[in-house]
Enzyme design. Structure first.
Site, PDB file in Angstrom:
ATOM      1  N   GLU A 208       0.871  -1.181   0.000  1.00  0.00           N
ATOM      2  CA  GLU A 208       0.000   0.000   0.000  1.00  0.00           C
ATOM      3  C   GLU A 208       0.910   1.234   0.000  1.00  0.00           C
ATOM      4  OE1 GLU A 208      -3.158   0.853  -0.508  1.00  0.00           O
ATOM      5  OE2 GLU A 208      -2.236   2.806  -0.243  1.00  0.00           O
TER       6      GLU A 208
ATOM      7  N   CYS B 132       4.024  -2.590  -8.574  1.00  0.00           N
ATOM      8  CA  CYS B 132       2.716  -2.199  -8.058  1.00  0.00           C
ATOM      9  C   CYS B 132       2.825  -0.977  -7.128  1.00  0.00           C
ATOM     10  CB  CYS B 132       2.033  -3.399  -7.414  1.00  0.00           C
ATOM     11  SG  CYS B 132       0.250  -3.199  -7.353  1.00  0.00           S
TER      12      CYS B 132
ATOM     13  N   HIS C  55       2.764  -8.056 -10.533  1.00  0.00           N
ATOM     14  CA  HIS C  55       3.557  -8.712  -9.484  1.00  0.00           C
ATOM     15  C   HIS C  55       4.303  -9.939 -10.002  1.00  0.00           C
ATOM     16  CE1 HIS C  55       1.911  -6.704  -5.833  1.00  0.00           C
ATOM     17  NE2 HIS C  55       0.851  -6.527  -6.592  1.00  0.00           N
TER      18      HIS C  55
ATOM     19  N   GLU D 221       6.727 -11.404  -8.782  1.00  0.00           N
ATOM     20  CA  GLU D 221       7.143 -12.262  -7.662  1.00  0.00           C
ATOM     21  C   GLU D 221       6.082 -13.300  -7.327  1.00  0.00           C
ATOM     22  OE1 GLU D 221       6.001  -9.283  -7.445  1.00  0.00           O
ATOM     23  OE2 GLU D 221       4.766  -9.053  -5.658  1.00  0.00           O
TER      24      GLU D 221
HETATM   25  N1  GLN Z   1      -3.415  -0.104  -4.466  1.00  0.00           N
HETATM   26  C1  GLN Z   1      -2.120  -0.166  -3.832  1.00  0.00           C
HETATM   27  C2  GLN Z   1      -1.539   1.229  -3.591  1.00  0.00           C
HETATM   28  O1  GLN Z   1      -2.145   2.199  -3.898  1.00  0.00           O
HETATM   29  C3  GLN Z   1      -1.140  -0.979  -4.640  1.00  0.00           C
HETATM   30  C4  GLN Z   1      -1.560  -2.427  -4.660  1.00  0.00           C
HETATM   31  C5  GLN Z   1      -0.431  -3.401  -4.748  1.00  0.00           C
HETATM   32  O2  GLN Z   1       0.741  -3.090  -4.495  1.00  0.00           O
HETATM   33  N2  GLN Z   1      -0.775  -4.637  -5.018  1.00  0.00           N
HETATM   34  O3  GLN Z   1      -0.454   1.329  -3.107  1.00  0.00           O
END
Ligand code: GLN
Length: 201
Positions: free
Chosen positions: A51, A82, A177, A179
């Protein structure tokens, strides 16, 4: 990579353990990074998914954010997946109030770009720099590259043209992702950047 600096994984929040396992599996010496001194000891950095707003706050309260920014300016190879891609973007769209990134990639990244309906999905992506076969990519509440500045190069896009992987010099970012699958070509591509930089120092 005997004798060279270890590869760091930012370990404040998110799925850092999976990246540590992938990188170790590829033969890298890995250091988890939470403090500024640790940034000085690494030859490259992976920023995991998680996040981004939490990672931003923790990186500032641990005092590691400025060290990562300095590393990026100095040419440290960094790979963000991400939330990690969001942390590398110069501009964040749909961030929370006062959300900051480390920056470095000349892009605007939109958080949670697929909304609640399709917040997770999988797709096969052509990635010319990795060659064949296409990459099976897992997207989880994923961001996208909404605006691509002139300094950044797209590496992969969805069928509708939405950019989901980007490169700029030593920086690499993916919305998805790797990983979480068994295809670690992006990690290998990143490790090649790390090796090239340490060979040139
Ligand atoms: N929605 C997340 C964010 O804003 C990212 C999601 C993720 O890393 N899988 O950081």
């Amino acid at each position: 990579m005997a004798g060279s600096a270890p590869v760091g994984v930012l370990a404040l929040q998110g799925d850092f353990r999976e990246h540590v396992a992938v990188l170790r599996g590829l033969g890298a010496d890995v250091l988890t990074v939470r403090r500024p001194e640790e940034v000085a000891a690494i030859g490259g950095l992976v920023i995991p998914g998680g996040e981004s707003s939490v990672m931003d706050k923790l990186s500032r309260s641990f005092g590691v954010a400025d060290a990562v920014r300095a590393g990026i300016r100095d040419g440290l190879p960094v790979y963000g997946t991400c939330a990690g891609l969001i942390m590398l973007a110069d501009r964040i769209l749909d961030g929370i109030r006062d959300q900051q990134s480390f920056g470095g990639l000349d892009v605007a990244v939109r958080r949670n770009a697929f909304g609640a309906q399709t917040e997770s999905f999988e797709a096969d992506l052509e990635v010319p720099v990795l060659g064949d076969p296409p990459m099976h990519a897992v997207f989880i509440r994923a961001p996208v590259v909404a605006e691509l500045g002139p300094a950044a190069t797209p590496l992969a896009a969805l069928d509708d043209g939405t950019v989901v992987a980007v490169e700029q010099g030593n920086l690499l970012g993916t919305s998805f992702h790797p990983e979480m699958t068994a295809d670690y070509r992006f990690h290998q591509y990143f490790l090649a950047k790390v090796a090239a930089r340490s060979a040139g120092r």
